[in-house]
Each structure stands twice: as structure tokens, then as C-alpha cells.
Design an enzyme around this catalytic site. Structure first.
Site, PDB file in Angstrom:
ATOM      1  N   GLU A   1       0.868  -1.169   0.000  1.00  0.00           N
ATOM      2  CA  GLU A   1       0.000   0.000   0.000  1.00  0.00           C
ATOM      3  C   GLU A   1       0.910   1.226   0.000  1.00  0.00           C
ATOM      4  O   GLU A   1       1.822   1.306   0.834  1.00  0.00           O
ATOM      5  CB  GLU A   1      -0.876  -0.013   1.265  1.00  0.00           C
ATOM      6  CG  GLU A   1      -1.847   1.139   1.279  1.00  0.00           C
ATOM      7  CD  GLU A   1      -2.760   1.148   2.502  1.00  0.00           C
ATOM      8  OE1 GLU A   1      -2.715   0.210   3.313  1.00  0.00           O
ATOM      9  OE2 GLU A   1      -3.504   2.141   2.624  1.00  0.00           O
TER      10      GLU A   1
ATOM     11  N   ARG B   1       5.694 -13.428   8.832  1.00  0.00           N
ATOM     12  CA  ARG B   1       6.349 -12.155   8.538  1.00  0.00           C
ATOM     13  C   ARG B   1       7.683 -12.078   9.272  1.00  0.00           C
ATOM     14  O   ARG B   1       7.931 -12.836  10.213  1.00  0.00           O
ATOM     15  CB  ARG B   1       5.448 -10.981   8.931  1.00  0.00           C
ATOM     16  CG  ARG B   1       5.184 -10.868  10.422  1.00  0.00           C
ATOM     17  CD  ARG B   1       4.029  -9.924  10.725  1.00  0.00           C
ATOM     18  NE  ARG B   1       4.313  -8.538  10.441  1.00  0.00           N
ATOM     19  CZ  ARG B   1       3.681  -7.803   9.508  1.00  0.00           C
ATOM     20  NH1 ARG B   1       2.748  -8.332   8.766  1.00  0.00           N
ATOM     21  NH2 ARG B   1       3.974  -6.546   9.337  1.00  0.00           N
TER      22      ARG B   1
ATOM     23  N   LYS C   1       4.600   0.620   9.615  1.00  0.00           N
ATOM     24  CA  LYS C   1       4.638   1.941   8.977  1.00  0.00           C
ATOM     25  C   LYS C   1       4.142   3.007   9.929  1.00  0.00           C
ATOM     26  O   LYS C   1       4.651   4.127   9.924  1.00  0.00           O
ATOM     27  CB  LYS C   1       3.771   1.929   7.728  1.00  0.00           C
ATOM     28  CG  LYS C   1       4.406   1.200   6.576  1.00  0.00           C
ATOM     29  CD  LYS C   1       3.514   1.347   5.363  1.00  0.00           C
ATOM     30  CE  LYS C   1       3.659   0.158   4.445  1.00  0.00           C
ATOM     31  NZ  LYS C   1       2.435  -0.126   3.722  1.00  0.00           N
TER      32      LYS C   1
HETATM   33  P1  ATP Z   1       2.969  -2.483   8.048  1.00  0.00           P
HETATM   34  O1  ATP Z   1       2.302  -3.484   8.940  1.00  0.00           O
HETATM   35  O2  ATP Z   1       4.378  -2.207   8.351  1.00  0.00           O
HETATM   36  O3  ATP Z   1       2.178  -1.243   7.849  1.00  0.00           O
HETATM   37  P2  ATP Z   1       1.839  -3.654   5.781  1.00  0.00           P
HETATM   38  O4  ATP Z   1       1.711  -5.117   5.814  1.00  0.00           O
HETATM   39  O5  ATP Z   1       0.638  -2.865   6.060  1.00  0.00           O
HETATM   40  O6  ATP Z   1       3.050  -3.214   6.666  1.00  0.00           O
HETATM   41  P3  ATP Z   1       1.859  -3.463   2.985  1.00  0.00           P
HETATM   42  O7  ATP Z   1       2.221  -2.296   2.169  1.00  0.00           O
HETATM   43  O8  ATP Z   1       0.452  -3.877   3.030  1.00  0.00           O
HETATM   44  O9  ATP Z   1       2.408  -3.161   4.407  1.00  0.00           O
HETATM   45  O10 ATP Z   1       2.789  -4.709   2.656  1.00  0.00           O
HETATM   46  C1  ATP Z   1       3.120  -5.130   1.371  1.00  0.00           C
HETATM   47  C2  ATP Z   1       3.538  -6.571   1.435  1.00  0.00           C
HETATM   48  O11 ATP Z   1       4.652  -6.739   2.302  1.00  0.00           O
HETATM   49  C3  ATP Z   1       2.431  -7.442   1.968  1.00  0.00           C
HETATM   50  O12 ATP Z   1       2.313  -8.582   1.140  1.00  0.00           O
HETATM   51  C4  ATP Z   1       2.878  -7.788   3.348  1.00  0.00           C
HETATM   52  O13 ATP Z   1       2.402  -9.052   3.722  1.00  0.00           O
HETATM   53  C5  ATP Z   1       4.392  -7.755   3.219  1.00  0.00           C
HETATM   54  N1  ATP Z   1       5.006  -7.450   4.512  1.00  0.00           N
HETATM   55  C6  ATP Z   1       4.768  -6.390   5.299  1.00  0.00           C
HETATM   56  N2  ATP Z   1       5.470  -6.474   6.449  1.00  0.00           N
HETATM   57  C7  ATP Z   1       6.193  -7.621   6.367  1.00  0.00           C
HETATM   58  C8  ATP Z   1       7.110  -8.284   7.238  1.00  0.00           C
HETATM   59  N3  ATP Z   1       7.444  -7.782   8.435  1.00  0.00           N
HETATM   60  N4  ATP Z   1       7.655  -9.459   6.830  1.00  0.00           N
HETATM   61  C9  ATP Z   1       7.325  -9.974   5.628  1.00  0.00           C
HETATM   62  N5  ATP Z   1       6.466  -9.404   4.766  1.00  0.00           N
HETATM   63  C10 ATP Z   1       5.896  -8.243   5.120  1.00  0.00           C
HETATM   64 MG    MG Z   2      -1.135  -3.608   5.010  1.00  0.00          MG
END
Ligand code: ATP
Ligand code: MG
Length: 560
Positions: free
Chosen positions: A38, A266, A276
Site C-alpha cells: 500500500e 512475517r 509503517k
Molecule cells: P505495516 O504493517 O508495516 O504497515 P503492511 O503489511 O501494512 O506493513 P503493505 O504495504 O500492506 O504493508 O505490505 C506489502 C507486502 O509486504 C504485503 O504482502 C505484506 O504481507 C508484506 N510485509 C509487510 N510487512 C512484512 C514483514 N514484516 N515481513 C514480511 N512481509 C511483510
Molecule cells: Mg497492510
């Protein structure tokens, strides 16, 4: 050279699934994955795991990995984030070719699919507000209750949904919900909201829309429209999989494609925060200098810190991919960077805390060259001359008036080797009236020069680095360390209070003159100190600036 630490891909459960699919020709031998961030912040170390996994699978199976922006949330998304994400993925060494997509590309089709669901009695407009919807949702032990609007006719729903789209209603007055099962043990299936009204401008579609689809509805359809085969996501989406499948099952007559969602654990990493929301807090509060502050666990920060893309790929292979939620110690990531940099980085000399050393028996006007190898593991990298003169810079900590037990460097009467040069014998030091060390004195032992037949005639235990005062240049060196001082920031107090006050120390160092010519992002090992990189933003030949990437050894190992 930096690629040489990488090994062939390690097997994992996802590769087993793909091998099985290929054997059974489930997808006709195709592999298509996607990385779907996102655009509401910069990518962090956790994303690197997902990027290396998804793009790595595509690379190894001759498939494609799509770069897709999941931009369904108009308020929080910005072009700056889109640009930074593309830059970070490219920096990690991956290429999406022509496959760059936005969920917003599908807004028209998502809308038509929603009308299809309405027409088939599979979705309805609910006119309860958010609180009322929540109150009727039930919980893990109690089933939810049907909305009073659940039995609206398809015609009535269609008319309302079209009026929602036309902008006739304010935010929050109506939503579109999938009509699944308010008693499902899986809360995600209790008539999830799939569209909401938001009178907000979108970074790509502007004011075309005032209704926006929700993530769970959008994501599976985007995957299917792109003909993704394996939709790999993190474990928190496991409970959403039945909804992913439900939506695609209903739309099967229209889309004819149903990717397989696969969840993995993750990345959880000690000494950082990987969310984020928290990263935004660190940036907006001014705790760090920006999204690319070298201490921040963003990929932009990592790059400026001097971490390497190959180091991240090595790290991802080493930690593996599984379904069990574990913590990885920051030391593992740092060690991967050291391993890559050890092979890739040439050696140079830097004196970070300079004190003067005078070789009293060496003539003032004399100068000679000593040869220092550029890389101990790569003799083909050659040697470079380093000028030796009467007055040198050495590290302040290499002298002790009264040596502590086990101290083998300079103290009155002791002998050490000046690295790549001669053995010297310390004769004493000068102090100012306040007792501050001003200058160390020594005499050079002739015929002991490194690389000459007499070099080993005098045995010494200490070996120190040095630079000629006439030749060394001044530079700002930023000594970065971990941003948090505890492994799990925010556990016992607000995470902002767990900041390591020593995460940055700036020193005026002395460097070999050639380092002024380093290009931004050139990386070196400064002997005895660690790995350093010329700062991407601030370094220039007039004012050199180097960042410490990581020390030579882990100084954070637990001693208790
Ligand atoms: P955050 O929780 O930090 O806001 P998010 O999951 O909301 O991160 P996205 O932009 O939705 O961030 O993530 C893009 C991709 O990265 C998704 O497929 C998510 O599963 C993966 N991702 C995010 N954080 C991790 C992590 N700590 N380890 C592995 N993959 C991750
Ligand atoms: Mg997300």
C-alpha cells in the site's frame, strides 16, 4: 563482486507447493506472483523479505512477479511513496518488466463485479452506521445478528449502490456488504463491508470516485485479473483466506481464474520497529532526520547506511520461509551485511579519534611509501602506496600511559608495528597543563619494514594503523548504531522511550587522501573499525562524509 556471497535458492514449503503444481500442470507450468504494497509509507526491512521471496520465486521458476500498488485508501496514499517503493524494489535487484499495476486500475471492473454480486443476491447495501454494524457483528463466542437491511431486494440495492456512486450520500451513511453468513465462526465472513463512501481525492483517479472498495474484496480480484498463480501473503491473512476464496468463487463465471493464497510468517526483527505507523511517528516527530535516516529500518535508510542489496538477499535466504512466527536477531542481518561487504569492500585507513604520533628519529623532510593491499582476499585488487612521514595520526585509544592488563599497543617502552610499515618503540608522551594527551613519541626501528627481509626480525604483539599528518584529509564520519537499545522496543513502555541515545555520534576523522574521490555510495572497510559508505546525500570531494554501516564485530552480544 558483491554477488559472490549468494548461494542457490534454499528450498522451502512454498517452493514445494510450486514444484507440485508444476508436476500436475495446475497452472500450465506458469508461476506468477506479486508484491502488493500500500503506498502509504516507505518500505521497511520486513518488506525486503516479501520482495525477495516473491521476485525470487518468479526469477527461479522463469515466471513473473507483478509490482502492484494496493491503493484503495485515498486519504493516506501519495505519489512520493509510490516512487520510493519502486526505487527500493529496483535497488534490491528486482525487475517487474511491464508488470506494474495499481488496484485503482481495476476500479471500473471492481464496481461492475459488485453490481453482479448485488444482482445475484450476494451483496446488499447496509444503511447502519459503523457503530451499529460493529455492535451486531458478535464475537468469537457469539454469532452476529443480521442487519435490518440484509433482505433488501437486488433492485433496491442496485439503485442505492448506484446513488452511492453518484455521490448522493455523505460518508458513512451506507456501505455495500457481501451477503455471506452472520453466524460464521470466521468473523471475516460475517457480511464483510466491501465498499464504503469516501468523498476524497485519490492520487491516481482524482475525484472520479466517491466510493472505494475495501482491501479484502480488491485484493483477490486484482490477483485474479492479473492471472496470478500464487498469492503469497503474511500469516495474519490466514483467516481472510475463506473470504478471498468466497469472492472469487462467486465471480468465477466472470473472471475464470482463482489464484492460491499461501501464507508465511512475517519478519520480526529485534532492535527495530517494523510498522509503517511507528516509522511515520519517528519521522514526523523529528526523532530521525527523514525516511532515509540510516538508523531507520526502511530500505531507503538501509541503502544510505551502506547495507547492500546482496546482503538483504543473503539474509532472506538464510532466515528461510516458514509458517512459524519467530523473532530474528538483528545480529543475523548485520552479519549478512558483513559477509557481503567483507567480499565486496576494499580496505582503507581511517583514524576516527586522532592523536599525533611523532617519530623522533625520522627526519622531518623524509617521506617513503608503504604498500597496503586493497583487499586481503583479492590480490588482483592490487596494493596502494601510503605515505610515511615523521608526524602521523594514530587512534587516541592506541596509547595508554600505564597499560591495562592485556594491552599490547603503545605505552612507554613497548614496541608495535605500524601496519604496512615499520616496528616502532614508544618513548613517552606530552601532556598539556590539564593533563590532556597532546602527542605520543616513538622511535622507528630501521630494517623492520613490512615486506622486506628484516621485517620479522623484531616480534611484536600490537599492530596499529596510522596516517601521515601531511597527507591525511579531514572528513565527517557518522557513527551509526542501533536505533533502539532494547530488543523489543515498546514492550515495557512507549517505544519512543526505548530509543538508543547513542544511535548516532559524529566525529571529525582523518582519512587516506584518495577517499575524497570516493563516489557517493562507494563502500569500504576502514581497517580495524568496520564498514563505511560515502553518504549518498552529503558526501563530496570538498567535504567528505562517511557513514558507518556496521562494525567489524557484534558489540551487542548479551554478556549476561
Ligand atoms: P505495516 O504493517 O508495516 O504497515 P503492511 O503489511 O501494512 O506493513 P503493505 O504495504 O500492506 O504493508 O505490505 C506489502 C507486502 O509486504 C504485503 O504482502 C505484506 O504481507 C508484506 N510485509 C509487510 N510487512 C512484512 C514483514 N514484516 N515481513 C514480511 N512481509 C511483510
Ligand atoms: Mg497492510
Amino acid at each position: 563482486m558483491s554477488e559472490s556471497a549468494e548461494k542457490p535458492a534454499v528450498h522451502n514449503f512454498i517452493r514445494n507447493i510450486i514444484d507440485g503444481d508444476n508436476a500436475s500442470q495446475k497452472w500450465g507450468g506458469r508461476v506468477a506472483t506479486r508484491f502488493p504494497p500500500e503506498p502509504n509509507g516507505y518500505l521497511h526491512y520486513g518488506h525486503a523479505k516479501s520482495i525477495c521471496l516473491n521476485f525470487g520465486l518468479a526469477r527461479d521458476y522463469g515466471g513473473a512477479c507483478h509490482m502492484r500498488f494496493d491503493d484503495t485508501n485515498p486519504e493516506k496514499e501519495e505519489q512520493e511513496y509510490v516512487d520510493s517503493i519502486l526505487e527500493a524494489v529496483r535497488w534490491l535487484g528486482f525487475d517487474w518488466g511491464e508488470h506494474q499495476y495499481y488496484a485503482s486500475d481495476y476500479f471500473d471492473r471492481l464496481y461492475l463485479f459488485a453490481e453482479y454480486l448485488i444482482e445475484h443476491g450476494l451483496a446488499y447495501v447496509d444503511s447502519q452506521n459503523a457503530d451499529q454494524i460493529r455492535a451486531r457483528r458478535g464475537n468469537l463466542t457469539e454469532p452476529g445478528q443480521d442487519s435490518p437491511y440484509r433482505n433488501r431486494t437486488p433492485d433496491e440495492n442496485l439503485e442505492l449502490f448506484r446513488r452511492m456512486k453518484a455521490g448522493e450520500f455523505p460518508d458513512g451513511t451506507h456501505v455495500l456488504r457481501a451477503r455471506i453468513d452472520m453466524a460464521s465462526p470466521n468473523l471475516n465472513l460475517r457480511d464483510p463491508v466491501i465498499y464504503r463512501i469516501r468523498h476524497a481525492e485519490h492520487h491516481r483517479t482524482g475525484n472520479t470516485w466517491c466510493i472505494y472498495p475495501l482491501y479484502d474484496y480488491t485484493h483477490c480480484i486484482s490477483d485474479a485479473l492479473e492471472r496470478v498463480t500464487h498469492s503469497i501473503c503474511t500469516l495474519e491473512f490466514e483467516d481472510h483466506r475463506p473470504l478471498y476464496d468466497w469472492v472469487l468463487d462467486q465471480l468465477q463465471p466472470l473472471i475464470h481464474w482463482h489464484p492460491q493464497q499461501i501464507e508465511f510468517a512475517r519478519l520480526n526483527l529485534t532492535y527495530v520497529v517494523l510498522s509503517k505507523r511507528k516509522l511515520i511517528q519517528l519521522v514526523e516527530s523529528g526523532t530521525v532526520s527523514g525516511w532515509d535516516d540510516p538508523r531507520l529500518p526502511t530500505l531507503a535508510g538501509a541503502r544510505r547506511r551502506g547495507f547492500t542489496a546482496a546482503g538483504f538477499r543473503l539474509f532472506t535466504d538464510r532466515i528461510g520461509v516458514s509458517k512459524s512466527d519467530t523473532w530474528i536477531d538483528m545480529a543475523v542481518l548485520e552479519e549478512c551485511m558483513r559477509e557481503d561487504l567483507n567480499l565486496a569492500a576494499q580496505r582503507r585507513i581511517a583514524v576516527l579519534d586522532p592523536i599525533r604520533l611523532v617519530l623522533d628519529n625520522y627526519p622531518q623532510e623524509q617521506r617513503e611509501e608503504c604498500l597496503a593491499p586493497n583487499h586481503p582476499l583479492h590480490s588482483e585488487a592490487g596494493k596502494r602506496p601510503v605515505g610515511l612521514t615523521r608526524e602521523l595520526w594514530i587512534e587516541r585509544e592506541d596509547y595508554q600511559e600505564t597499560p591495562a592488563k592485556g594491552f599490547f599497543r603503545l605505552y612507554p617502552g613497548n614496541r608495535v608495528r605500524l601496519r604496512y610499515a615499520y616496528v616502532i618503540e614508544c618513548t613517552g608522551a606530552d601532556y598539556d597543563a590539564q593533563g590532556n594527551l597532546l602527542c605520543v613519541h616513538a622511535n622507528l626501528l630501521p630494517d623492520t619494514k613490512s615486506g622486506t627481509p628484516g621485517a620479522d626480525s623484531v616480534k611484536v604483539k600490537g599492530n596499529i594503523h596510522w596516517l601521515s599528518i601531511n597527507e591525511a584529509i579531514e572528513a565527517e564520519v557518522r557513527l551509526y548504531d542501533r536505533l533502539f537499545r532494547v530488543p523489543h522496543p515498546g514492550t515495557s513502555q512507549d517505544f519512543m522511550l526505548d530509543i538508543n541515545p547513542e544511535s548516532l555520534r559524529v566525529v571529525q576523522a582523518r582519512l587516506e587522501p584518495a577517499l575524497a574521490q570516493a563516489l557517493p555510495e562507494d563502500r569500504y572497510q576502514f581497517e580495524r573499525h568496520g564498514y563505511f559508505v560515502a553518504d549518498r546525500r552529503d558526501h563530496n570531494p570538498q567535504q567528505p562524509v562517511f557513514n558507518r554501516t556496521v562494525g567489524l564485530k557484534d558489540t551487542w552480544v548479551k554478556t549476561t
